[in-house]
Write an enzyme that holds these catalytic residues in place. Structure first.
Site, mmCIF file in Angstrom:
data_model
loop_
_atom_site.group_PDB
_atom_site.id
_atom_site.type_symbol
_atom_site.label_atom_id
_atom_site.label_comp_id
_atom_site.label_asym_id
_atom_site.label_seq_id
_atom_site.Cartn_x
_atom_site.Cartn_y
_atom_site.Cartn_z
ATOM 1 C CB ILE A 1 4.583 0.490 2.521
ATOM 2 C CG1 ILE A 1 4.521 -0.125 4.024
ATOM 3 C CG2 ILE A 1 7.180 0.379 3.556
ATOM 4 C CD1 ILE A 1 4.049 -1.228 4.611
ATOM 5 C CE LYS B 1 -0.919 -6.805 -1.382
ATOM 6 N NZ LYS B 1 -1.150 -6.376 -0.396
ATOM 7 N N GLY C 1 0.444 -1.080 -0.638
ATOM 8 C CA GLY C 1 -0.062 -0.089 0.275
ATOM 9 C C GLY C 1 0.609 1.427 -0.124
HETATM 10 N N1 HSE Z 1 -6.392 -6.045 0.548
HETATM 11 C C1 HSE Z 1 -5.656 -6.120 0.629
HETATM 12 C C2 HSE Z 1 -4.613 -6.017 1.410
HETATM 13 C C3 HSE Z 1 -5.254 -4.273 -0.326
HETATM 14 O O1 HSE Z 1 -5.488 -6.055 3.068
HETATM 15 O O2 HSE Z 1 -3.630 -5.922 2.306
HETATM 16 C C4 HSE Z 1 -3.936 -3.731 -0.333
HETATM 17 O O3 HSE Z 1 -2.934 -4.551 -0.960
#
Ligand code: HSE
Length: 395
Positions: free
Chosen positions: A130, A199, A128
């Site tokens: 960061i 990720k 997000g």
């Molecule tokens: N759904 C993701 C989370 C949103 O909760 O981290 C951010 O990528």
């Protein structure tokens, strides 16, 4: 005046429009010109502050020469992939928070961007708000990166925190995370570890310079966890956290996976709570470096997108990243660590486990820690005694 377009007006897309508006002065000072959202691509028109910018026709973006950057916040692969390709081919920079698209097609889209002398940037796709991808590829560029791991999903960390701290039920905590705009449209991707899996693939791609195919990465979420294990772990000086982890192996291959882990309570990662994420990067020159901040939510994620928009405008095709298409990948079951088991019966049932440390015995059950064993061995032992729980320990 610099014009941009946003594709998709969900949580992050709306945040991008808000950041551009609310931080206009700050952005103009850096760019030397005002930044403006000219067009917003939506599937269905709806009321709201951006109604006058909406179109459902992608050609209004593709064929508009004044639009220099397109922010893709549609999510998923289908339309997002097609429009990203077309925007890059039309000579526009593309910025995204779409981790699924980057994890699955990043290598190809980066090559396409290079071919058309534009940028494809995705800082918002991991962690997000960061800053992690830029520091990893730029500030730590002089290192050989040996390992990256961390709490990569805000929704599951929020759920775990609420369950442990205030005894909220899984369902209630998930509903809260959805209301706060943290969860994916389909929260299965969060709770089953798939979002964190995408990720960790992106982090591994960048850290090791080769494609890590999400299809090969085992992803386990938090649905199997019980509060009983959380409590036993706590009393033994550990915390249970959902971690994504990518490791460079000695033979040059890499491995990656997502699973709940026991980690020592004194580790900084153990006190990362709520929607916060933290990523630890091990460089051979820096040692461990940790990045911490809000991993989900409208404004933190939008902040990373708008910073990428500004970078694309300032550097053009000047600097770039990328990774090779195929890299050797090893099954994470080859990785060795201690394991936590909870089994039916007494410690004697774990006679085949080698040296173990008993953590807890109650109600005809036993919880224990093994010495370091491979994931494959742990799987065999779990199967042999029909373990109630088996979790990797990182320490
Ligand atoms: N759904 C993701 C989370 C949103 O909760 O981290 C951010 O990528």
């Amino acid at each position: 005046m610099i014009q941009i377009a946003i594709m998709g007006l969900g949580t992050v897309g709306t945040g991008v429009a808000r950041v551009v508006e609310e931080n206009a002065q700050q952005i103009q000072r850096k760019l030397g010109e005002p930044l403006q959202v000219k067009t917003v691509l939506v599937r269905h028109f709806h009321d709201g502050p951006y109604r006058h910018l909406m179109t459902d026709d992608f050609r209004k973006i593709e064929e508009e020469p004044d639009i220099r950057v397109v922010v893709e916040t549609i999510g998923g692969v289908d339309a997002a992939y097609t429009y990203t390709r077309r925007a890059l081919e039309a000579g526009k920079h593309v910025v995204t928070a779409n981790k699924q698209l980057v994890a699955e097609k990043g290598c190809e889209l980066l090559a396409l961007a290079r071919e058309h002398h534009v940028r494809y940037l995705f800082e918002a796709s991991v962690g997000g708000g960061i800053p992690i991808l830029h520091p990893l590829t730029e500030c730590m560029a002089a290192n050989r990166i040996d390992e990256v791991y961390g709490i990569l999903n805000g929704t599951t960390n929020y759920i775990l925190t609420r369950m442990v701290r205030s005894g909220a039920s899984f369902e209630d905590a998930l509903r809260e995370a959805q209301k706060k705009g943290y969860a994916e449209a389909d929260p299965t991707a969060d709770v089953e570890g798939i979002d964190a899996g995408r990720k960790i693939c992106i982090l591994a791609d960048l850290a090791f310079g080769r494609q890590v195919d999400p299809e090969r990465v085992p992803m386990e979420g938090i649905t199997r966890l019980s509060l009983q294990d959380v409590e036993i772990a706590r009393q033994a000086g550990y915390r249970i956290k959902l971690l994504g982890r990518a490791v460079r192996l000695q033979d040059g291959a890499c491995s990656a996976y997502v699973a709940p882990h026991l980690i020592p309570a004194e580790w900084p990662l153990a006190s990362v709570e709520d929607v916060f994420n933290a990523v630890v990067v091990k460089g051979n020159a820096t040692g461990e470096v940790m990045f911490y901040g809000k991993g989900a939510g409208e404004m933190p994620t939008a902040s990373a997108c708008v910073a990428d928009v500004m970078e694309a405008l300032q550097t053009g095709c000047g600097s770039d990243i990328g990774w090779e298409k195929d890299g050797a990948f090893k099954d994470p079951l080859e990785l060795t660590s201690r394991y936590y088991f909870r089994i039916e019966g007494s410690l004697e049932r774990a006679a085949s486990f080698g040296t173990v440390k008993c953590l807890w015995e109650d109600m005809g059950q036993t919880a224990l820690l093994t010495d370091p064993i491979s994931g494959r061995k742990a799987q065999e032992l779990a199967h042999a005694v029909q373990a109630l729980m088996c979790l990797r320990v990182l320490e």
